[in-house]
Design a protein around this motif. Structure first.
Motif, short mmCIF file in Angstrom:
data_model
loop_
_atom_site.label_atom_id
_atom_site.label_comp_id
_atom_site.label_asym_id
_atom_site.label_seq_id
_atom_site.Cartn_x
_atom_site.Cartn_y
_atom_site.Cartn_z
N LEU A 81 6.52 4.91 12.81
CA LEU A 81 6.30 5.79 13.95
C LEU A 81 6.53 7.25 13.55
N GLY A 82 5.68 8.11 14.03
CA GLY A 82 5.76 9.53 13.71
C GLY A 82 5.01 9.93 12.47
N SER A 83 4.27 8.97 11.87
CA SER A 83 3.56 9.26 10.61
C SER A 83 2.04 9.29 10.79
N ASP A 84 1.59 9.30 12.03
CA ASP A 84 0.15 9.22 12.30
C ASP A 84 -0.45 7.96 11.69
N TYR A 85 0.27 6.87 11.82
CA TYR A 85 -0.15 5.58 11.28
C TYR A 85 -1.35 5.06 12.06
N GLN A 86 -2.05 4.09 11.48
CA GLN A 86 -3.21 3.52 12.15
C GLN A 86 -2.83 2.98 13.53
N GLN A 87 -3.62 3.33 14.53
CA GLN A 87 -3.45 2.93 15.92
C GLN A 87 -2.13 3.41 16.52
N GLU A 88 -1.50 4.38 15.89
CA GLU A 88 -0.26 4.90 16.47
C GLU A 88 -0.57 6.01 17.47
N ILE A 89 -0.18 5.81 18.70
CA ILE A 89 -0.24 6.87 19.70
C ILE A 89 1.08 6.87 20.45
N ASP A 90 1.36 7.96 21.14
CA ASP A 90 2.61 8.09 21.89
C ASP A 90 2.45 7.30 23.20
N LEU A 91 2.91 6.06 23.18
CA LEU A 91 2.67 5.18 24.33
C LEU A 91 3.48 5.61 25.55
N GLU A 92 4.67 6.10 25.35
CA GLU A 92 5.45 6.55 26.51
C GLU A 92 4.76 7.72 27.19
N ALA A 93 4.17 8.61 26.43
CA ALA A 93 3.41 9.71 27.02
C ALA A 93 2.14 9.20 27.69
N LEU A 94 1.49 8.24 27.05
CA LEU A 94 0.25 7.68 27.60
C LEU A 94 0.47 7.12 29.00
N PHE A 95 1.57 6.41 29.19
CA PHE A 95 1.82 5.74 30.46
C PHE A 95 2.70 6.55 31.41
N ALA A 96 2.99 7.79 31.07
CA ALA A 96 3.96 8.58 31.84
C ALA A 96 3.55 8.75 33.29
N ASP A 97 2.28 9.01 33.55
CA ASP A 97 1.85 9.26 34.92
C ASP A 97 1.65 7.98 35.72
N VAL A 98 1.21 6.91 35.07
CA VAL A 98 0.80 5.73 35.81
C VAL A 98 1.96 4.78 36.12
N ALA A 99 2.97 4.74 35.26
CA ALA A 99 4.00 3.70 35.36
C ALA A 99 5.15 4.13 36.28
N CYS A 100 5.58 3.21 37.14
CA CYS A 100 6.78 3.46 37.94
C CYS A 100 8.04 3.22 37.10
N TYR A 101 7.88 2.53 35.97
CA TYR A 101 8.96 2.33 35.00
C TYR A 101 8.30 2.12 33.66
N ARG A 102 8.83 2.76 32.61
CA ARG A 102 8.33 2.53 31.27
C ARG A 102 9.48 2.70 30.29
N GLU A 103 9.52 1.87 29.30
CA GLU A 103 10.59 1.95 28.31
C GLU A 103 10.13 1.26 27.03
N GLU A 104 10.53 1.84 25.90
CA GLU A 104 10.29 1.22 24.61
C GLU A 104 11.57 0.55 24.15
N VAL A 105 11.45 -0.70 23.76
CA VAL A 105 12.62 -1.47 23.32
C VAL A 105 12.88 -1.16 21.85
N ALA A 106 14.07 -0.65 21.57
CA ALA A 106 14.41 -0.26 20.19
C ALA A 106 15.28 -1.28 19.48
N THR A 107 16.04 -2.07 20.23
CA THR A 107 16.93 -3.07 19.62
C THR A 107 16.87 -4.35 20.44
N PRO A 108 17.17 -5.50 19.83
CA PRO A 108 17.13 -6.76 20.58
C PRO A 108 18.05 -6.79 21.79
N VAL A 109 19.21 -6.21 21.68
CA VAL A 109 20.15 -6.28 22.79
C VAL A 109 19.66 -5.50 24.01
N GLN A 110 18.71 -4.63 23.78
CA GLN A 110 18.14 -3.82 24.87
C GLN A 110 17.09 -4.59 25.67
#
Length: 604
Positions: free
Chosen positions: A118-147
């Motif tokens: 992430l952050g390397s302009d990898y294939q199919q990498e886009i900022d998903l949290e920004a993409l869904f910012a307006d439409v979602a009533c809740y959005r979160e990226e899971v970073a660890t299993p406990v989360q």
């Protein structure tokens, strides 16, 4: 084998009562899909992520929306859609906006590239949290299993509580990790798969103020939206008590008794002359669970004193200058309101007779319009005949376009039937995905899709492949896709005439020929091509008796006027100006016939 994060995702969806997942595969979500295979939740592969998203929205509408959250344990049979990152995620946006604008709970699970990339302009990498910012009533990226567990629980709870789409983003490498449960230590939050809708009733002073307003009024109209879906009995009782005219939003249409002589039909540009008349004449307006945007069809501001009931306080006064706002659940609020009314039933006889006159005129008008001869099949006659033969428990799905006008004006929805469409967003291409979701949810009930050829060419043709793949699993195989094929984007063509005063722009409006019936036969479905002059009663009887899905290709007349109720002289002149510039004699003739019918019946 130890549970992976992806396995726990599936397990948590089961805890929440999810019965089906819609989507499309891809490398960013494949670990989760393997867990779906192991976990046994049925997966529905659409032909496109947008269609999968529409199916998830429709699943919620036909389950949660029809029968009520309070009837389900656990909380709800929520629509869930899954996609990979990048283009898959982008494709979901349109359907998620459908959920947002129609206030429908949906969960989207979206894959993401591995975290080190992430952050390397990898294939199919886009900022998903920004993409869904307006439409979602809740959005979160899971970073660890406990989360994961608290994020899943909060997402579903937020979707249900806020009636909107929630998005959970899970990077591919996180899906592959071993599962760690939160243990309640610092910053670790064990959560529960529980949610119940609140029972909200306005305060006594607000109820009494609203009751006094209605008691002092002589000409009351109700505007009923989808927020009254679990309050049909209370709406009918209160309407009888105060002799109210009952008008609905497009989303509210299935939730009232359309056979009542006080039922004035749908409001708005696609609505009825009766709804336009009573809203123009009432002195009090009770808005029940509606946020309908057709503000020009509300009573002129200052004419009607208004009360609004809505479960969301944020929507009170959103469309009309109300005097009393009642934030509460519709059924309970209506019961309290009726108990506080002082006036006896039946003391508004003159208004009741006036409303019934408007309603009777409307029914005569719609019958006569359905009898107007045309060069193609009259689409109003087609839908009117369906109304006469509609199975009691039918599930009706609509695409967007002129077919919605004929649904609003000519189709009566039986009490045990259900009907849904992409309403506020009004996105074409949702019809067949909606119908599929309904049929998969209730395979023992017949399903009927009304679509134009624009919506079919946008996505319906592709999703007929999904129908062909699945129909043999259905207890009741009746699935009728009725295509109003006029080779024109008719609603927009009429908008070009009415709002712009321009002629139809052929290059943007004409659709290429496609044989929908022959295509259906190629897929192993039934296909029936319907030309002008054929018996529409026999047509629907045949389609509804088929023991496999059937596509009706009905050649309708694109010149059928999309005339708003009580059109102004300016609107009429704009439409006629455009038709004259097209040298469209048939269109001018039909438009004049529609205008003359309305004026003759209104003046009778």
């Amino acid at each position: 084998m130890a549970l992976l994060v992806s396995d726990h995702m599936v397990s948590r969806l089961k805890d929440w009562g999810v019965s089906r997942i819609f989507g499309y595969s891809g490398d960013g979500i494949n670990t989760f899909l393997s867990a779906v295979r192991r976990g046994g939740i049925p997966f529905v592969q659409a032909r496109h992520e947008e269609a999968a998203g529409f199916m998830a929205v429709a699943h919620s509408k036909f389950s949660v929306g029809q029968f009520g959250l309070e009837a389900r344990k656990p909380a709800a049979d929520l629509g869930v859609v899954v996609s990979t990152q990048g283009p898959g995620a982008v494709h979901l946006l349109n359907a998620l906006y459908d959920a947002k604008l129609d206030s429908v709970p949906v969960l989207a699970i979206v894959g993401q590239q591995n975290r080190p990339a992430l952050g390397s302009d990898y294939q199919q990498e886009i900022d998903l949290e920004a993409l869904f910012a307006d439409v979602a009533c809740y959005r979160e990226e899971v970073a660890t299993p406990v989360q994961l567990r608290p994020v899943m629980d909060r997402a579903i709870r937020s979707a249900l509580a806020k009636s909107g789409p929630a998005v959970v983003i899970v990077p591919h490498d996180v899906q592959q990790m071993g599962m760690d449960e939160p243990d309640g230590t610092h910053a670790q939050m064990p959560t529960a798969a529980q949610w119940q809708p609140p029972r909200t009733i306005p305060s006594d002073p607000e109820i009494k103020e609203a009751a006094a307003l209605l008691d002092s009024s002589r000409r009351i109209a109700f505007l009923v939206g989808q927020g009254a879906r679990h309050a049909q009995e209370e709406v009918e009782r209160l309407a009888r008590h105060v002799d109210a005219a009952v008008v609905t939003s497009l989303l509210g249409k299935p939730y009232i008794d359309e056979s009542s002589p006080m039922s004035a039909g749908v409001m708005g540009h696609l609505g009825t002359t009766a709804s336009a008349a009573v809203l123009n004449e009432c002195d009090a307006l009770l808005i029940i669970g509606s946020n309908d945007p057709w503000t020009e069809f509300y009573p002129p501001p200052g004419q009607a004193r208004a009360v609004q009931i809505d479960i969301s306080a944020s929507r009170l006064g959103n469309r009309y200058p109300i005097e009393v706002g009642l934030a509460g659940e519709a059924a309970a609020t209506l019961r309290e309101l009726r108990a506080n009314l002082a006036g006896a039933p039946g003391h508004r006889r003159a208004w009741r007779e006036q409303v019934q006159h408007h309603v009777a005129n409307w029914h005569q008008l719609r019958r006569e319009r359905a009898a107007v001869p045309m060069n193609g099949v009259n689409p109003e006659a087609l839908v009117a005949e369906l109304s006469a033969q509609l199975p009691e428990q039918a599930q009706i799905a609509l695409d967007v376009g002129s077919c919605v006008y004929w649904y609003a004006r000519q189709l009566s929805v039986p009490p045990k039937a259900s009907a849904h469409l992409c309403s506020t967003l009004a996105s074409m291409g949702a019809g067949v995905p909606y119908g599929l979701a309904a049929k998969l949810l209730h395979p023992d009930r017949p399903a009927i899709v009304l679509a134009g050829d624009g919506g079919m060419q946008m996505s319906g043709i592709a999703e007929l492949i999904t129908v062909a793949d699945r129909w043999r699993q259905w207890e009741d195989p009746r699935f009728v896709v009725c295509v109003l094929a006029n080779k024109d984007l008719a609603e927009v063509s009429w908008e070009q005439r009415e709002t712009e005063g321009d002629p139809r722009f052929q290059q943007s409006q004409q659709l290429p020929h496609f044989s929908y019936a022959q295509y259906a036969k190629m897929l192993g479905l039934a296909g029936i091509e319907v030309q002008p002059g054929e018996d529409l009663e026999d047509l629907w009887r045949l389609a509804l008796s088929e023991r496999r899905p059937v596509v009706l290709e009905v050649h309708t007349d694109p010149n059928t006027p999309l005339l708003p109720p009580r059109a102004s002289d300016k609107q009429l002149e704009s439409m006629m100006s455009g038709l004259r510039e097209e040298d469209n004699a048939e269109g001018l003739d039909l438009l004049q016939k529609y205008v003359d019918l309305e004026r003759r019946i209104a003046g009778a």
